[in-house]
Design a protein around this motif. Sequence first.
Motif, PDB file in Angstrom:
ATOM      1  N   LEU A 264       0.679  -1.221  -0.101  1.00 26.61           N
ATOM      2  CA  LEU A 264      -0.187   0.069   0.065  1.00 26.61           C
ATOM      3  C   LEU A 264       0.952   1.281   0.052  1.00 26.61           C
ATOM      4  N   SER A 265       2.063   1.255   0.563  1.00 25.53           N
ATOM      5  CA  SER A 265       3.036   2.359   0.501  1.00 25.53           C
ATOM      6  C   SER A 265       4.340   1.923   0.824  1.00 25.53           C
ATOM      7  N   GLY A 266       5.376   2.446   0.428  1.00 24.75           N
ATOM      8  CA  GLY A 266       6.524   2.111   0.636  1.00 24.75           C
ATOM      9  C   GLY A 266       7.391   2.053  -0.938  1.00 24.75           C
ATOM     10  N   MET A 267       8.524   1.437  -0.807  1.00 24.51           N
ATOM     11  CA  MET A 267       9.352   1.434  -1.925  1.00 24.51           C
ATOM     12  C   MET A 267       9.629   0.168  -2.262  1.00 24.51           C
ATOM     13  N   PRO A 268       8.864  -0.889  -3.122  1.00 25.01           N
ATOM     14  CA  PRO A 268       9.255  -2.119  -3.318  1.00 25.01           C
ATOM     15  C   PRO A 268      10.634  -2.181  -4.186  1.00 25.01           C
ATOM     16  N   SER A 269      11.375  -3.144  -3.911  1.00 16.04           N
ATOM     17  CA  SER A 269      12.526  -3.138  -4.909  1.00 16.04           C
ATOM     18  C   SER A 269      12.363  -4.156  -5.900  1.00 16.04           C
ATOM     19  N   THR A 270      13.332  -4.045  -7.112  1.00 12.73           N
ATOM     20  CA  THR A 270      13.124  -5.047  -8.236  1.00 12.73           C
ATOM     21  C   THR A 270      13.512  -6.291  -7.645  1.00 12.73           C
ATOM     22  N   SER A 271      14.316  -6.661  -6.696  1.00 12.32           N
ATOM     23  CA  SER A 271      14.583  -8.024  -6.025  1.00 12.32           C
ATOM     24  C   SER A 271      13.069  -8.602  -5.281  1.00 12.32           C
ATOM     25  N   LEU A 272      12.306  -7.698  -4.935  1.00 19.47           N
ATOM     26  CA  LEU A 272      11.231  -8.190  -4.215  1.00 19.47           C
ATOM     27  C   LEU A 272      10.313  -8.633  -5.416  1.00 19.47           C
ATOM     28  N   VAL A 273      10.120  -7.904  -6.432  1.00 15.83           N
ATOM     29  CA  VAL A 273       9.357  -8.234  -7.281  1.00 15.83           C
ATOM     30  C   VAL A 273       9.646  -9.486  -7.997  1.00 15.83           C
ATOM     31  N   GLU A 274      10.973  -9.800  -8.095  1.00 15.59           N
ATOM     32  CA  GLU A 274      11.552 -10.976  -8.821  1.00 15.59           C
ATOM     33  C   GLU A 274      11.350 -12.228  -7.844  1.00 15.59           C
TER      34      GLU A 274
ATOM     35  N   VAL B  30      -0.003  -0.790  -5.061  1.00 16.37           N
ATOM     36  CA  VAL B  30      -1.055   0.321  -5.150  1.00 16.37           C
ATOM     37  C   VAL B  30      -0.486   1.801  -4.873  1.00 16.37           C
ATOM     38  N   GLY B  31      -0.978   2.601  -5.878  1.00 10.36           N
ATOM     39  CA  GLY B  31      -0.385   3.957  -5.949  1.00 10.36           C
ATOM     40  C   GLY B  31       0.831   4.370  -6.510  1.00 10.36           C
ATOM     41  N   ARG B  32       1.612   3.221  -7.406  1.00 10.49           N
ATOM     42  CA  ARG B  32       2.718   3.567  -7.971  1.00 10.49           C
ATOM     43  C   ARG B  32       2.706   2.714  -9.278  1.00 10.49           C
ATOM     44  N   THR B  33       3.470   3.045 -10.042  1.00 10.53           N
ATOM     45  CA  THR B  33       3.701   2.410 -11.372  1.00 10.53           C
ATOM     46  C   THR B  33       4.875   1.668 -11.222  1.00 10.53           C
ATOM     47  N   GLU B  34       4.779   0.099 -11.411  1.00  9.83           N
ATOM     48  CA  GLU B  34       5.822  -0.805 -11.187  1.00  9.83           C
ATOM     49  C   GLU B  34       5.968  -1.709 -12.455  1.00  9.83           C
ATOM     50  N   HIS B  35       7.086  -1.908 -12.887  1.00 10.21           N
ATOM     51  CA  HIS B  35       7.131  -2.849 -14.022  1.00 10.21           C
ATOM     52  C   HIS B  35       7.310  -4.347 -13.559  1.00 10.21           C
ATOM     53  N   GLY B  36       6.323  -5.139 -13.865  1.00 12.14           N
ATOM     54  CA  GLY B  36       6.488  -6.433 -13.453  1.00 12.14           C
ATOM     55  C   GLY B  36       5.199  -6.861 -12.590  1.00 12.14           C
ATOM     56  N   PRO B  37       5.020  -6.426 -11.506  1.00  7.23           N
ATOM     57  CA  PRO B  37       3.696  -6.795 -10.772  1.00  7.23           C
ATOM     58  C   PRO B  37       2.319  -6.094 -11.236  1.00  7.23           C
ATOM     59  N   ASP B  38       1.267  -6.368 -10.803  1.00  9.23           N
ATOM     60  CA  ASP B  38      -0.007  -5.762 -11.002  1.00  9.23           C
ATOM     61  C   ASP B  38       0.124  -4.658 -10.499  1.00  9.23           C
TER      62      ASP B  38
ATOM     63  N   VAL C 283       9.987  13.704   0.631  1.00  9.35           N
ATOM     64  CA  VAL C 283       9.952  12.401   0.485  1.00  9.35           C
ATOM     65  C   VAL C 283       9.227  12.229  -0.994  1.00  9.35           C
ATOM     66  N   ARG C 284      10.186  11.631  -2.011  1.00  7.09           N
ATOM     67  CA  ARG C 284      10.057  11.766  -3.386  1.00  7.09           C
ATOM     68  C   ARG C 284       9.171  10.543  -3.566  1.00  7.09           C
ATOM     69  N   SER C 285       7.971  10.108  -3.149  1.00  3.22           N
ATOM     70  CA  SER C 285       7.271   8.808  -3.779  1.00  3.22           C
ATOM     71  C   SER C 285       6.822   9.173  -5.162  1.00  3.22           C
TER      72      SER C 285
ATOM     73  N   TYR D 203       7.724  16.110   5.760  1.00  5.43           N
ATOM     74  CA  TYR D 203       6.596  15.040   5.654  1.00  5.43           C
ATOM     75  C   TYR D 203       5.239  15.310   4.927  1.00  5.43           C
ATOM     76  N   THR D 204       4.444  14.573   4.717  1.00  8.06           N
ATOM     77  CA  THR D 204       3.185  14.903   4.126  1.00  8.06           C
ATOM     78  C   THR D 204       2.145  14.844   5.222  1.00  8.06           C
ATOM     79  N   ASP D 205       2.369  15.759   6.309  1.00  3.84           N
ATOM     80  CA  ASP D 205       1.672  15.576   7.585  1.00  3.84           C
ATOM     81  C   ASP D 205       1.270  17.185   7.641  1.00  3.84           C
ATOM     82  N   TYR D 206       0.274  17.308   8.807  1.00  3.69           N
ATOM     83  CA  TYR D 206      -0.094  18.742   9.353  1.00  3.69           C
ATOM     84  C   TYR D 206       0.908  19.634   9.522  1.00  3.69           C
TER      85      TYR D 206
END
Length: 337
Positions: A126-136, A148-156, A188-190, A218-221
């Motif tokens: 749902l959030s965070g930075m999945p690595s290429t190794s995680l996808v593999e 969710v919330g980002r474009t990644e090559h490989g996973p849905d 935070v450059r998400s 941060y993206t907070d108040y």
Amino acid sequence: MVPRFISAHMVADRAGVSRSAVSRAFTPGASIAPETREKVMQAAAELGYQVNDLARGLLANRSRLVGLVASDPASPFRTQQIAALSRRLVERGSVPVLIPTGTGEEQVSAAHSTLLRYRAEATIVLSGMPSTSLVELAQRNGQPLIVVGRTEHGPDHIRVDNVRAAQVAVEVFVARGMRKLGFVTSSVRSPNLIEREEAFVSAAASHGLNVRIQRAGYTDYDGGQVAASLLLGTGDAVEAVFCVNDLMAFGLMDYARDVLNLSIPRDLSVIGFDGVPASRWGAYRLTTFHQDEEVLAHEIIRVLDQRQADPKARPIVSVLDVPLIYRGSVRPLRGEA
């Protein structure tokens, strides 16, 4: 006396049947005589027996666990998202497991490895930075991975239409004669934040306008308050601001009114993003792009079911619209009340 779970062996002894008969009695479609099944069910009810789905899943090399990986589970939008998705998963017969992480690739990868060890049926980032190794790793183990919330090559992956939202924000401001635009984001450059920023700047440029970009930690108040002090307190007036989320918009609005004595929307128009419940409150009445957590949860389940039905299909890409909900933080058009 040490508490213990009622076992299938105890049910078998009470019913006077074999251990395998107990297993068949609780397996839909399994072959078992009606009278034998009745004995098993009666014994199970008397003892309070519950099937060990985790053990069954491990024997089948797949559990009903679905991992939800999030770096910001306490934020208002993420809380809504997790609650809606968890409800949908339970209705589906799955067991949602939340794993909070940091924002780094290593922490997200560690969470995913844990879910693989428990033979989770899927991981939803749902959030965070999945690595290429995680996808593999997910692909090698045959585990569905939905980002969710980002474009990644490989996973849905499922994301919202950030580009169109940013274009609409510019159109709203320009239609009201505002030409001095600001954009509030974090350092935070998400991918989501980058996409919104680039699209907003590009849309403004198409109207011949420049954008003053202000970043906070941060993206907070508090981040919204800091950004407001830097963006609005310089004397170079900004007429309208697009904030990357509602929390930053709340901080910016409070600072503008309480510290700088600006009137919203007379002196400053503000648009947020997410549509958290507080955006409806009288203190803010924030015009914002609404991410419907129920729609998102439904789409995640749809993609998961589609992936499990066809594991070798090409990656599924789903882009959801985010409608703009007009409230009181944007100056009305001329002639409007």
